[in-house]
Design a protein around this motif. Sequence first.
Motif, PDB file in Angstrom:
ATOM      1  N   UNK A  38      19.077  28.384  -5.089  1.00  0.00           N
ATOM      2  CA  UNK A  38      20.099  27.561  -5.751  1.00  0.00           C
ATOM      3  C   UNK A  38      20.065  26.123  -5.236  1.00  0.00           C
ATOM      4  N   UNK A  39      19.891  25.980  -3.931  1.00  0.00           N
ATOM      5  CA  UNK A  39      19.840  24.636  -3.332  1.00  0.00           C
ATOM      6  C   UNK A  39      18.641  23.861  -3.869  1.00  0.00           C
ATOM      7  N   UNK A  40      17.478  24.504  -3.887  1.00  0.00           N
ATOM      8  CA  UNK A  40      16.269  23.829  -4.355  1.00  0.00           C
ATOM      9  C   UNK A  40      16.371  23.455  -5.829  1.00  0.00           C
ATOM     10  N   UNK A  41      16.906  24.354  -6.643  1.00  0.00           N
ATOM     11  CA  UNK A  41      17.059  24.058  -8.073  1.00  0.00           C
ATOM     12  C   UNK A  41      18.076  22.937  -8.305  1.00  0.00           C
ATOM     13  N   UNK A  42      19.132  22.912  -7.492  1.00  0.00           N
ATOM     14  CA  UNK A  42      20.131  21.844  -7.598  1.00  0.00           C
ATOM     15  C   UNK A  42      19.517  20.499  -7.231  1.00  0.00           C
ATOM     16  N   UNK A  43      18.728  20.489  -6.154  1.00  0.00           N
ATOM     17  CA  UNK A  43      18.109  19.237  -5.704  1.00  0.00           C
ATOM     18  C   UNK A  43      17.067  18.726  -6.699  1.00  0.00           C
ATOM     19  N   UNK A  44      16.301  19.637  -7.299  1.00  0.00           N
ATOM     20  CA  UNK A  44      15.280  19.202  -8.262  1.00  0.00           C
ATOM     21  C   UNK A  44      15.903  18.645  -9.543  1.00  0.00           C
ATOM     22  N   UNK A  45      17.148  18.987  -9.789  1.00  0.00           N
ATOM     23  CA  UNK A  45      17.830  18.462 -10.995  1.00  0.00           C
ATOM     24  C   UNK A  45      18.363  17.043 -10.792  1.00  0.00           C
ATOM     25  N   UNK A  46      18.367  16.566  -9.534  1.00  0.00           N
ATOM     26  CA  UNK A  46      18.863  15.213  -9.272  1.00  0.00           C
ATOM     27  C   UNK A  46      17.924  14.175  -9.878  1.00  0.00           C
ATOM     28  N   UNK A  47      18.472  13.082 -10.424  1.00  0.00           N
ATOM     29  CA  UNK A  47      17.630  12.108 -11.124  1.00  0.00           C
ATOM     30  C   UNK A  47      16.814  11.199 -10.201  1.00  0.00           C
ATOM     31  N   UNK A  48      17.383  10.776  -9.057  1.00  0.00           N
ATOM     32  CA  UNK A  48      16.698   9.784  -8.223  1.00  0.00           C
ATOM     33  C   UNK A  48      15.512  10.403  -7.492  1.00  0.00           C
ATOM     34  N   UNK A  49      14.502   9.569  -7.243  1.00  0.00           N
ATOM     35  CA  UNK A  49      13.317  10.044  -6.536  1.00  0.00           C
ATOM     36  C   UNK A  49      13.511   9.787  -5.043  1.00  0.00           C
ATOM     37  N   UNK A  50      13.805  10.850  -4.315  1.00  0.00           N
ATOM     38  CA  UNK A  50      13.970  10.733  -2.868  1.00  0.00           C
ATOM     39  C   UNK A  50      13.091  11.785  -2.204  1.00  0.00           C
TER      40      UNK A  50
ATOM     41  N   UNK B 121       4.088   9.066   1.541  1.00  0.00           N
ATOM     42  CA  UNK B 121       4.637   8.044   2.435  1.00  0.00           C
ATOM     43  C   UNK B 121       5.227   8.690   3.696  1.00  0.00           C
ATOM     44  N   UNK B 122       6.017   9.738   3.480  1.00  0.00           N
ATOM     45  CA  UNK B 122       6.672  10.412   4.616  1.00  0.00           C
ATOM     46  C   UNK B 122       5.637  11.033   5.552  1.00  0.00           C
ATOM     47  N   UNK B 123       4.611  11.663   4.990  1.00  0.00           N
ATOM     48  CA  UNK B 123       3.559  12.274   5.807  1.00  0.00           C
ATOM     49  C   UNK B 123       2.814  11.216   6.611  1.00  0.00           C
ATOM     50  N   UNK B 124       2.558  10.064   5.989  1.00  0.00           N
ATOM     51  CA  UNK B 124       1.845   8.994   6.692  1.00  0.00           C
ATOM     52  C   UNK B 124       2.711   8.392   7.801  1.00  0.00           C
ATOM     53  N   UNK B 125       3.967   8.102   7.494  1.00  0.00           N
ATOM     54  CA  UNK B 125       4.868   7.486   8.486  1.00  0.00           C
ATOM     55  C   UNK B 125       5.096   8.393   9.690  1.00  0.00           C
ATOM     56  N   UNK B 126       5.086   9.698   9.457  1.00  0.00           N
ATOM     57  CA  UNK B 126       5.324  10.640  10.563  1.00  0.00           C
ATOM     58  C   UNK B 126       4.149  10.719  11.528  1.00  0.00           C
TER      59      UNK B 126
ATOM     60  N   UNK C 188       0.839  -1.208   0.000  1.00  0.00           N
ATOM     61  CA  UNK C 188       0.000   0.000   0.000  1.00  0.00           C
ATOM     62  C   UNK C 188       0.871   1.254   0.000  1.00  0.00           C
ATOM     63  N   UNK C 189       1.944   1.234   0.808  1.00  0.00           N
ATOM     64  CA  UNK C 189       2.856   2.386   0.857  1.00  0.00           C
ATOM     65  C   UNK C 189       3.579   2.580  -0.476  1.00  0.00           C
ATOM     66  N   UNK C 190       3.905   1.476  -1.151  1.00  0.00           N
ATOM     67  CA  UNK C 190       4.635   1.554  -2.421  1.00  0.00           C
ATOM     68  C   UNK C 190       3.853   2.323  -3.481  1.00  0.00           C
ATOM     69  N   UNK C 191       2.517   2.256  -3.398  1.00  0.00           N
ATOM     70  CA  UNK C 191       1.672   2.934  -4.393  1.00  0.00           C
ATOM     71  C   UNK C 191       1.559   4.442  -4.146  1.00  0.00           C
ATOM     72  N   UNK C 192       2.008   4.902  -2.976  1.00  0.00           N
ATOM     73  CA  UNK C 192       1.958   6.329  -2.639  1.00  0.00           C
ATOM     74  C   UNK C 192       3.210   7.040  -3.144  1.00  0.00           C
ATOM     75  N   UNK C 193       3.109   8.368  -3.247  1.00  0.00           N
ATOM     76  CA  UNK C 193       4.286   9.155  -3.618  1.00  0.00           C
ATOM     77  C   UNK C 193       5.229   9.229  -2.423  1.00  0.00           C
ATOM     78  N   UNK C 194       6.436   9.680  -2.665  1.00  0.00           N
ATOM     79  CA  UNK C 194       7.442   9.773  -1.595  1.00  0.00           C
ATOM     80  C   UNK C 194       6.958  10.688  -0.477  1.00  0.00           C
ATOM     81  N   UNK C 195       6.377  11.821  -0.836  1.00  0.00           N
ATOM     82  CA  UNK C 195       5.891  12.769   0.173  1.00  0.00           C
ATOM     83  C   UNK C 195       4.708  12.205   0.958  1.00  0.00           C
TER      84      UNK C 195
END
Length: 199
Positions: free
Chosen positions: A84-96, A46-51, A37-44
């Motif tokens: 700059x930090x946010x733009x750098x992070x959004x350019x990263x390929x992996x979904x974290x 999942x994090x909101x639910x786990x918290x 069930x968690x796998x079908x959710x987005x990363x955010x």
Amino acid sequence: NMVQANHWGILFLEYSPTIFLLVILFVLVIGFSFYQWLKRKTVLQRALYLSRIPFLGSLYRLYQTSYFSLEWGKLFREGLEMKQILETLTALPQESLMVALAYELNQGLREGILLTEQLPKYSFLTPEFSLIVFQGELKGRLGEELLVYHQLLLKKLIQIVEQALKWIQPTVFLFIAVVIIMIYVAMFLPIYGNIGGVV
């Protein structure tokens, strides 16, 4: 032949391994279903639910905030600004989680929503995190303050885990002792009861 086959002690000894295996199987099925069930959710999501999970949620919140404080603190100390930090992070390929949050925060900044207004919405970050970001931006020492906050959260997290471990070990020993006593009672009580009846 001293003990009746339908005595509760004999039934307990006979069926307890099966019940124990069924309980373990049930817990595994529930755990696997929850994971799917968690796998079908987005990363955010999942994090909101786990918290929000009792006890584990507070540990998760401390861990995530500590991690964000460390990573953002390093980037700020290198002289980068928030955009700059946010733009750098959004350019990263992996979904974290960090990339997903950076994307949402970046969208909010483009729409004119301040960072300090956006951060409190995310329950996987502590309420103090947004205040530190706000204060740090005003003073111009955000990198150092986030790194100090990371150290404080890490110490708090370690203390909570150590306290939990102090309770887990006696609880496990108590459970094992209760199981052993139940087995002895189930084995010997019927025999002693019948001996008493014969005498």
